[in-house]
Scaffold this active site. Structure first.
Site, PDB file in Angstrom:
ATOM      1  N   HIS A 227       0.825  -1.209   0.000  1.00 50.16           N
ATOM      2  CA  HIS A 227       0.000   0.000   0.000  1.00 50.16           C
ATOM      3  C   HIS A 227       0.861   1.261   0.000  1.00 50.16           C
ATOM      4  CE1 HIS A 227      -3.404  -2.506   2.073  1.00 50.16           C
ATOM      5  NE2 HIS A 227      -3.120  -2.920   0.852  1.00 50.16           N
TER       6      HIS A 227
ATOM      7  N   HIS B 237      -9.164  -1.850  -5.138  1.00 46.39           N
ATOM      8  CA  HIS B 237      -8.052  -2.177  -4.252  1.00 46.39           C
ATOM      9  C   HIS B 237      -7.083  -3.141  -4.920  1.00 46.39           C
ATOM     10  CE1 HIS B 237      -5.905  -2.345  -0.496  1.00 46.39           C
ATOM     11  NE2 HIS B 237      -5.736  -3.643  -0.740  1.00 46.39           N
TER      12      HIS B 237
ATOM     13  N   ASP C 135      -3.113  -2.662  -5.256  1.00 45.91           N
ATOM     14  CA  ASP C 135      -2.108  -3.669  -4.903  1.00 45.91           C
ATOM     15  C   ASP C 135      -1.157  -3.940  -6.066  1.00 45.91           C
ATOM     16  OD1 ASP C 135      -2.884  -4.139  -2.287  1.00 45.91           O
ATOM     17  OD2 ASP C 135      -4.014  -5.956  -2.729  1.00 45.91           O
TER      18      ASP C 135
ATOM     19  N   HIS D 247      -0.596 -11.206  -5.071  1.00 46.21           N
ATOM     20  CA  HIS D 247       0.781 -10.793  -4.805  1.00 46.21           C
ATOM     21  C   HIS D 247       1.809 -11.789  -5.345  1.00 46.21           C
ATOM     22  CE1 HIS D 247      -0.615  -7.437  -2.500  1.00 46.21           C
ATOM     23  NE2 HIS D 247      -1.282  -8.211  -1.676  1.00 46.21           N
TER      24      HIS D 247
END
Length: 306
Positions: free
Chosen positions: A77, A234, A238, A261
């Site tokens: 973030h 969001h 990311d 991720h």
């Protein structure tokens, strides 16, 4: 175009999302050509870890960096805020092993960077230009990249939940778009998964003050969603943060389907492993100043801003 750092140091404190400890964090100006460096106060003194895809040691529900001995978790973030506001060089120091989650978005970090101000430096900004198309796929998820003059992302998510389902967002990174369109989108979780995460040592600091939580049919947070498509926003945040681990900002168009991720990091490593084939590092020429009015954030709930 010149590189930029911040004009003065600024600090905040909050809890770590996954470990649950109280964390203080300070942003410091950094010299030209530094990039993004994280500092961690340890019993052996201060340790520094360069933002680098090869330093990633953990991609389970967040992105964590390690120097082989010490680590800093949940960096995505703050990296998104740095990239989204156009900061090239910065030192980010924490006194625990995780970046504070604040309200679960990047808004608090953007506010701090705006309070610190941006300063131009005596070195030209460098960026990666994507030279040719690339399709990167794992287990039905993919990141497809094609050359483009700016950074743009079209991201698709698909969840078996009545309030999410299939969502898609197109985003172009320009002077004010990160602040206007992405930075307030919070990390999200499903209520049925929270106890499992905590049993595995994750989400120990998670509350309704720092995450969007959904049960089987509704939003648990009393204030609901900040955007109708907050989850996919969001996810774009990311992705931008994970791209921020590259040595230079990248320009290209990215089609992303259900990534996370782990895949983001594998993609970044693949780009660097084949840098000569896919990437060209260029100095950025002077560009006309944006005519868009700067968007200045007000402090947001979650954590303490100093």
């Amino acid at each position: 175009m010149q590189q930029r750092t911040i004009g003065e140091s600024v600090s905040c404190s909050g809890v770590g999302l996954h470990k649950g400890g109280k964390v203080s964090m300070t942003f410091y100006p950094a010299p030209a050509n530094t990039g993004v460096v994280f500092g961690l106060n340890t019993s052996r003194g201060k340790r520094f870890i360069q933002a680098d895809p090869y330093k990633v040691h953990d991609t389970n529900l967040a992105t964590g960096l390690s120097d082989g001995e010490y680590g800093i978790g949940t960096v995505e973030h703050v990296l998104a805020a740095v990239a989204g506001t156009g900061v090239d060089n910065i030192r980010i120091e924490v006194d625990d092993c995780e970046v504070p989650i604040m309200d679960g978005s990047a808004a608090s970090f953007v506010y701090l960077l705006q309070q610190a101000g941006l300063v131009r430096q005596d070195a030209k900004k460098r960026v990666y230009i994507l030279k040719k198309p690339l399709q990167f796929q794992r287990d039905g998820k993919f990141i497809s990249a094609t050359p483009a003059s700016e950074l743009s992302i079209r991201y698709t998510i698909d969840y078996d939940h009545p309030l999410i389902g299939k969502q898609q967002l197109s985003f172009h990174l320009r002077d004010t778009t990160f602040v206007q369109e992405l930075c307030k989108a919070r990390t999200f979780a499903f209520l049925g998964d929270v106890e499992k995460m905590r049993q595995s040592g994750r989400a120990l600091g998670g509350t309704l003050d720092n995450a969007l939580v959904l049960d089987v049919s509704s939003v648990v947070n009393h204030d609901g969603m900040r955007y109708p498509d907050e989850p996919v926003r969001h996810k774009v945040l990311d992705f931008l943060g994970d791209l921020g681990l590259l040595p230079y900002a990248i320009r290209g168009h990215f089609e992303v389907y259900c990534s996370g991720h782990e895949l983001n990091n594998q993609f970044c490593r693949h780009l660097l492993d084949h840098e000569a084939e896919f990437l060209e590092c260029c100095k950025v020429p002077e560009e006309k100043e944006s005519q868009e009015e700067a968007v200045v954030l007000q402090p947001v709930p979650g954590g303490n801003l100093a």
